[in-house]
Write an enzyme that holds these catalytic residues in place. Sequence first.
Site, mmCIF file in Angstrom:
data_model
loop_
_atom_site.group_PDB
_atom_site.id
_atom_site.type_symbol
_atom_site.label_atom_id
_atom_site.label_comp_id
_atom_site.label_asym_id
_atom_site.label_seq_id
_atom_site.Cartn_x
_atom_site.Cartn_y
_atom_site.Cartn_z
ATOM 1 N N TYR A 137 0.845 -1.197 0.000
ATOM 2 C CA TYR A 137 0.000 0.000 0.000
ATOM 3 C C TYR A 137 0.885 1.253 0.000
ATOM 4 C CZ TYR A 137 -3.644 3.327 1.292
ATOM 5 O OH TYR A 137 -4.503 4.402 1.292
ATOM 6 N N ASP A 138 1.866 1.252 0.899
ATOM 7 C CA ASP A 138 2.749 2.424 1.027
ATOM 8 C C ASP A 138 3.506 2.691 -0.275
ATOM 9 O OD1 ASP A 138 1.925 2.725 3.587
ATOM 10 O OD2 ASP A 138 3.695 1.796 4.502
ATOM 11 N N LEU A 183 -34.822 12.764 16.479
ATOM 12 C CA LEU A 183 -35.686 11.613 16.753
ATOM 13 C C LEU A 183 -36.404 11.825 18.068
ATOM 14 C CD1 LEU A 183 -33.151 8.741 15.949
ATOM 15 C CD2 LEU A 183 -35.229 9.248 14.665
ATOM 16 N N LYS A 207 -27.967 3.336 18.248
ATOM 17 C CA LYS A 207 -27.952 4.799 18.233
ATOM 18 C C LYS A 207 -26.533 5.213 18.600
ATOM 19 C CE LYS A 207 -30.471 8.905 19.532
ATOM 20 N NZ LYS A 207 -29.307 9.761 19.677
ATOM 21 N N ARG A 224 -24.706 18.982 11.487
ATOM 22 C CA ARG A 224 -26.153 19.167 11.568
ATOM 23 C C ARG A 224 -26.519 20.627 11.803
ATOM 24 N NH1 ARG A 224 -30.008 18.939 15.694
ATOM 25 N NH2 ARG A 224 -32.011 18.132 14.993
ATOM 26 N N LYS A 265 -36.736 1.993 12.996
ATOM 27 C CA LYS A 265 -37.357 2.727 11.884
ATOM 28 C C LYS A 265 -38.324 1.778 11.194
ATOM 29 C CE LYS A 265 -33.019 5.145 11.452
ATOM 30 N NZ LYS A 265 -31.731 5.253 10.796
ATOM 31 N N CYS A 289 -1.518 0.605 52.981
ATOM 32 C CA CYS A 289 -1.351 0.598 54.425
ATOM 33 C C CYS A 289 -0.303 -0.464 54.734
ATOM 34 C CB CYS A 289 -2.684 0.234 55.072
ATOM 35 S SG CYS A 289 -2.509 -0.389 56.745
ATOM 36 N N CYS A 331 -4.140 -4.341 60.561
ATOM 37 C CA CYS A 331 -5.238 -3.518 60.046
ATOM 38 C C CYS A 331 -6.501 -4.366 59.872
ATOM 39 C CB CYS A 331 -4.808 -2.942 58.706
ATOM 40 S SG CYS A 331 -6.037 -1.870 57.980
HETATM 41 S S1 IVH Z 1 -31.791 8.387 12.117
HETATM 42 C C1 IVH Z 1 -34.802 11.953 11.215
HETATM 43 N N1 IVH Z 1 -30.249 6.560 13.051
HETATM 44 O O1 IVH Z 1 -29.478 10.602 16.721
HETATM 45 C C2 IVH Z 1 -33.624 11.666 12.046
HETATM 46 N N2 IVH Z 1 -30.018 8.746 13.926
HETATM 47 O O2 IVH Z 1 -32.006 12.487 17.351
HETATM 48 C C3 IVH Z 1 -32.820 10.587 11.419
HETATM 49 N N3 IVH Z 1 -28.236 8.955 15.598
HETATM 50 O O3 IVH Z 1 -28.316 13.538 15.869
HETATM 51 C C4 IVH Z 1 -31.831 10.086 12.346
HETATM 52 N N4 IVH Z 1 -27.577 6.866 15.527
HETATM 53 O O4 IVH Z 1 -27.015 11.760 14.685
HETATM 54 C C5 IVH Z 1 -30.585 7.840 13.125
HETATM 55 N N5 IVH Z 1 -28.892 4.801 13.735
HETATM 56 C C6 IVH Z 1 -29.242 6.088 13.801
HETATM 57 C C7 IVH Z 1 -28.591 6.987 14.668
HETATM 58 C C8 IVH Z 1 -29.029 8.316 14.709
HETATM 59 C C9 IVH Z 1 -27.365 8.043 16.081
HETATM 60 C C10 IVH Z 1 -28.301 10.368 16.036
HETATM 61 C C11 IVH Z 1 -28.316 11.352 14.913
HETATM 62 C C12 IVH Z 1 -29.129 12.503 15.408
HETATM 63 C C13 IVH Z 1 -29.854 11.941 16.579
HETATM 64 C C14 IVH Z 1 -31.346 11.996 16.276
#
Ligand code: IVH
Length: 711
Positions: free
Chosen positions: A37-38, A84, A126, A147, A303, A454, A460
């Site tokens: 790679y290098d 969310l 999350k 964001r 979701k 100690c 002790c």
């Molecule tokens: S979906 C419409 N999926 O959570 C919002 N968000 O409150 C779509 N986050 O700041 C977000 N993991 O950065 C989504 N698997 C995930 C996530 C995620 C972390 C964060 C996102 C956002 C916050 C949403």
Amino acid sequence: MSREDDKARMTQLVALLNQYNHEYHVLDQPTVSDAEYDRLYRELQRLEAASPELRRPDTPTLRVGAAPLPSFASVVHAVPMLSLNNAFSDMEQIDPAQRHAELFQFDERVRKTLGVERVRYAAEPKFDGLAISLLYRNGVFEQAATRGDGVSGENVTENVRTIRSLPLRLLGEQVPEVLEVRGEVLMLRDDFERLNQQQAAVGDKPFANPRNAAAGSLRQLDSRITASRRLSFFAYSVARVEGMARPGTHSAEMNWLASFGFPLAPADLRPVLEGIDAVAAFYEQIMERRAGLPYDIDGVVYKVDSRAEQDVLGFVSRAPRFAIAHKFPAEEATTLVEAIEAQVGRTGAITPVARLKPVFVGGVTVTNATLHNEDEVVRKDVRVGDTVVVRRAGDVIPEVVSVVLEKRPMKEVAGADLFSAALEPVESPWRLPAQCPVCGSHVVKPEGEAIARCTGGLFCSAQRKQAVIHFASRRAMDIEGLGEKLVDQLVELGWVKSLVDLYRLKVEDLAGMERMGDKSARNLVDAIEASKNTTLPRFLFGLGIRNVGESTARDLARYFGDIRALFPVRNDGEDSDELALARLNDRLLAVPDVGPIVARSVMDFFCEPLNVAVVNDLIEAGVHWPAEAAPVVAADSPVAGKTFVLTGTLPTLGRDAAKALIEAAGGKVSGSVSGKTHFVVAGAEAGSKLEKAQALGVTILDEAALLALLG
Ligand code: IVH
């Protein structure tokens, strides 16, 4: 080579390097060596240096960062970045429907709107990092934005370009004209630890957690700093596609992103689940796995998988109705330090503990948090009255992470006037107590060690159980029948406060204990009585002196003969002078395999009058041993305490014989020559050790000179 050739080669190198990069950083399956790679990378660098105008926008050489920006430009998001809604769980509840009530309500609303019995949900972690939006035009990475307020964010393209796992060009033949991908920038826990070590090494403030470290690194105007920080990226949604059809479900869309080279959570962390019961079960499963993941997550996101159903559900204010963040209990909270106490553990280790105003964190109410050791308290400068960040992750003992300095109670400096008004903290920095808070013995912290201890090991009460168990163990005083459970009871009943109390136990007392008949009581008293007849090595080992194992105990017994020779204090309890201590130190160092650490531990132990008193009590109670052969070390031998190195073949003495003679005279034999070597004994064909000795000016002896020295 022609310019056209160069251009073609550059295109080829960029494609290859980007592919290798993806294999290494995303798939974790490299197909070429680092060296290969290098080699290609350097070839590309050379070509780009020769023809900068041919440099491609997706070249990996841009990942090292660019010149600092004056500020970040603003970017308006083509599709707003929403947030969310959250659901929390009460893990104290037994019934899952009650435990996850908010989640079940969410599912009910979704089912009602869609008019269905059961919903398919795509679950995913999350991530606890920062949301980022990535724009690809015709497959090439063009822009990254934070964001911000959801409507517009900051242009952090050059910083995000340094993230190794990010595709600079989408993989595959067919790519959309425009693709906007959303995901999280974060720092892996390992990279975070490494960064904090580097920060500490150069005297910079450590980051409180990976999230702060990621945020701090992403917001550097100098992207070369970001490049040195090792950030990671994980994609979690598609915001915009132009010029190509989109898959119909979220889960398919995620796999689509993976095929373009985007890093995602591993497949088992993003299953598609049928119905809310499966979702609730997944949450609990992830909660268990949370601590073992390579990055921090603060919950699970669900979701609705079908995009058609997502469209039906739509949005409410600034969050989608089709998704919910199911949050874990927060692992960090702030609270007040009411006191800092030194706690003594079973081994005498002293741990500073912060007593806290009760705070709910990690799903439980926390009132104490460990501060680990003195160095940590000094480093974090935690003081009574401070507001601190407390962390409780999984089943880990709660710890104080950092102080919120802005909230430290301050007072006016005494004597300050109107012109020199100044404030100082109300409380001074915390100091390790000089005396054990439990028994009053002195506390020592060996140089280079983090843990203070100690020294009243035998006295002790915090260490009592451990001391008695060790004393009675088979390789020490070998008291049969005196196991851990019994020791626990004896200590808790207050019958054994010191080792000598063992020898005062009566059959009639013992017989009254739980699960102990007359016969076992008698056997135990007999075994205790029999243990009085021991050996000095067993007795020394049984005292539980730190760093003194069986073999060191044997050596000490052989070289000192009399245990009293190890007491640096006189029997009347007055401290002996420093000279006596220095002499004891020399004599200890003359014992084979005893180095400065063991010598220090032995002296610390016997410098504590309370320990000496216990030894004397035991002897008085009748513990005895046959006299050891005359002590081997003649205290004032010219060889005592000196270090020898043997090299080459001596004319008559074998190596073992020479070693034994030196050790018998109180010298030590070491394997390598250093500044601490006193003599090198050189025979025929001596090699590099002799050369080193000459270079260091160490005295060199032949066999005859050695024998003369040994007398
Ligand atoms: S979906 C419409 N999926 O959570 C919002 N968000 O409150 C779509 N986050 O700041 C977000 N993991 O950065 C989504 N698997 C995930 C996530 C995620 C972390 C964060 C996102 C956002 C916050 C949403």
